[in-house]
Write a protein that holds these residues in place. Structure first.
Motif, PDB file in Angstrom:
ATOM      1  N   LYS A  95    -102.879  35.629 -14.996  1.00 42.57           N
ATOM      2  CA  LYS A  95    -102.897  35.777 -13.551  1.00 42.57           C
ATOM      3  C   LYS A  95    -101.480  35.819 -12.988  1.00 42.57           C
ATOM      4  O   LYS A  95    -101.209  36.559 -12.060  1.00 42.57           O
ATOM      5  N   LYS A 127     -97.644  42.729  -8.919  1.00 39.21           N
ATOM      6  CA  LYS A 127     -98.033  43.186  -7.587  1.00 39.21           C
ATOM      7  C   LYS A 127     -96.935  42.875  -6.570  1.00 39.21           C
ATOM      8  O   LYS A 127     -96.635  43.687  -5.696  1.00 39.21           O
ATOM      9  N   THR A 134    -108.189  35.190  -7.386  1.00 34.68           N
ATOM     10  CA  THR A 134    -108.641  36.377  -8.113  1.00 34.68           C
ATOM     11  C   THR A 134    -107.720  37.554  -7.813  1.00 34.68           C
ATOM     12  O   THR A 134    -106.861  37.483  -6.925  1.00 34.68           O
ATOM     13  N   GLU A 135    -107.929  38.647  -8.515  1.00 31.54           N
ATOM     14  CA  GLU A 135    -107.141  39.852  -8.256  1.00 31.54           C
ATOM     15  C   GLU A 135    -107.346  40.330  -6.824  1.00 31.54           C
ATOM     16  O   GLU A 135    -106.405  40.808  -6.181  1.00 31.54           O
ATOM     17  N   LYS A 136    -108.541  40.165  -6.303  1.00 23.55           N
ATOM     18  CA  LYS A 136    -108.822  40.535  -4.909  1.00 23.55           C
ATOM     19  C   LYS A 136    -107.962  39.695  -3.955  1.00 23.55           C
ATOM     20  O   LYS A 136    -107.442  40.206  -2.965  1.00 23.55           O
ATOM     21  N   ASP A 137    -107.809  38.401  -4.262  1.00 23.64           N
ATOM     22  CA  ASP A 137    -106.952  37.528  -3.451  1.00 23.64           C
ATOM     23  C   ASP A 137    -105.499  37.982  -3.515  1.00 23.64           C
ATOM     24  O   ASP A 137    -104.790  37.985  -2.498  1.00 23.64           O
ATOM     25  N   ASP A 196    -104.435  41.016  -4.094  1.00 21.59           N
ATOM     26  CA  ASP A 196    -104.333  42.265  -3.338  1.00 21.59           C
ATOM     27  C   ASP A 196    -104.243  41.990  -1.839  1.00 21.59           C
ATOM     28  O   ASP A 196    -103.457  42.628  -1.129  1.00 21.59           O
ATOM     29  N   ALA A 197    -105.035  41.034  -1.355  1.00 20.83           N
ATOM     30  CA  ALA A 197    -104.992  40.675   0.066  1.00 20.83           C
ATOM     31  C   ALA A 197    -103.629  40.089   0.437  1.00 20.83           C
ATOM     32  O   ALA A 197    -103.070  40.408   1.494  1.00 20.83           O
TER      33      ALA A 197
END
Length: 89
Positions: free
Chosen positions: A1, A8, A69-72, A74-75
């Motif tokens: 992670k 990112k 998570t990856e979604k977090d 990205d946000a």
């Protein structure tokens, strides 16, 4: 992670060279070295609903939870992009 989040964040640094210098840290304890005031980034990030804290010198620290998570990620990256755009204008 940690590696995913660091990659990112590196894209944000590359996209806003007038605001960011580099990504620092290991694992999920990461910081962004800035070319602007850390207080300006904290305020701009807060306006985008992202919390970060000054961490000495010209660095802001990001501390996502271990269950992020990856979604977090990205946000968070999108919020940092908007915060950087606020500072650039």
């Amino acid at each position: 992670k940690g590696l995913l989040f660091k990659q990112k964040l590196a894209s944000v640094v590359d996209g806003h060279p007038n605001v960011f210098e580099l990504v620092r840290g290991e694992g999920l304890l990461l910081g962004l070295q800035l070319k602007c005031s850390p207080q300006d980034m904290v305020a701009a990030s807060f306006a985008e609903k992202l919390l970060c804290v000054p961490a000495g010198g010209n660095v802001v620290r990001l501390l996502p939870p271990l269950i992020a998570t990856e979604k977090d990620f990205d946000a968070a990256v999108m919020a940092l992009e908007r915060a950087a755009a606020r500072i650039e204008t």
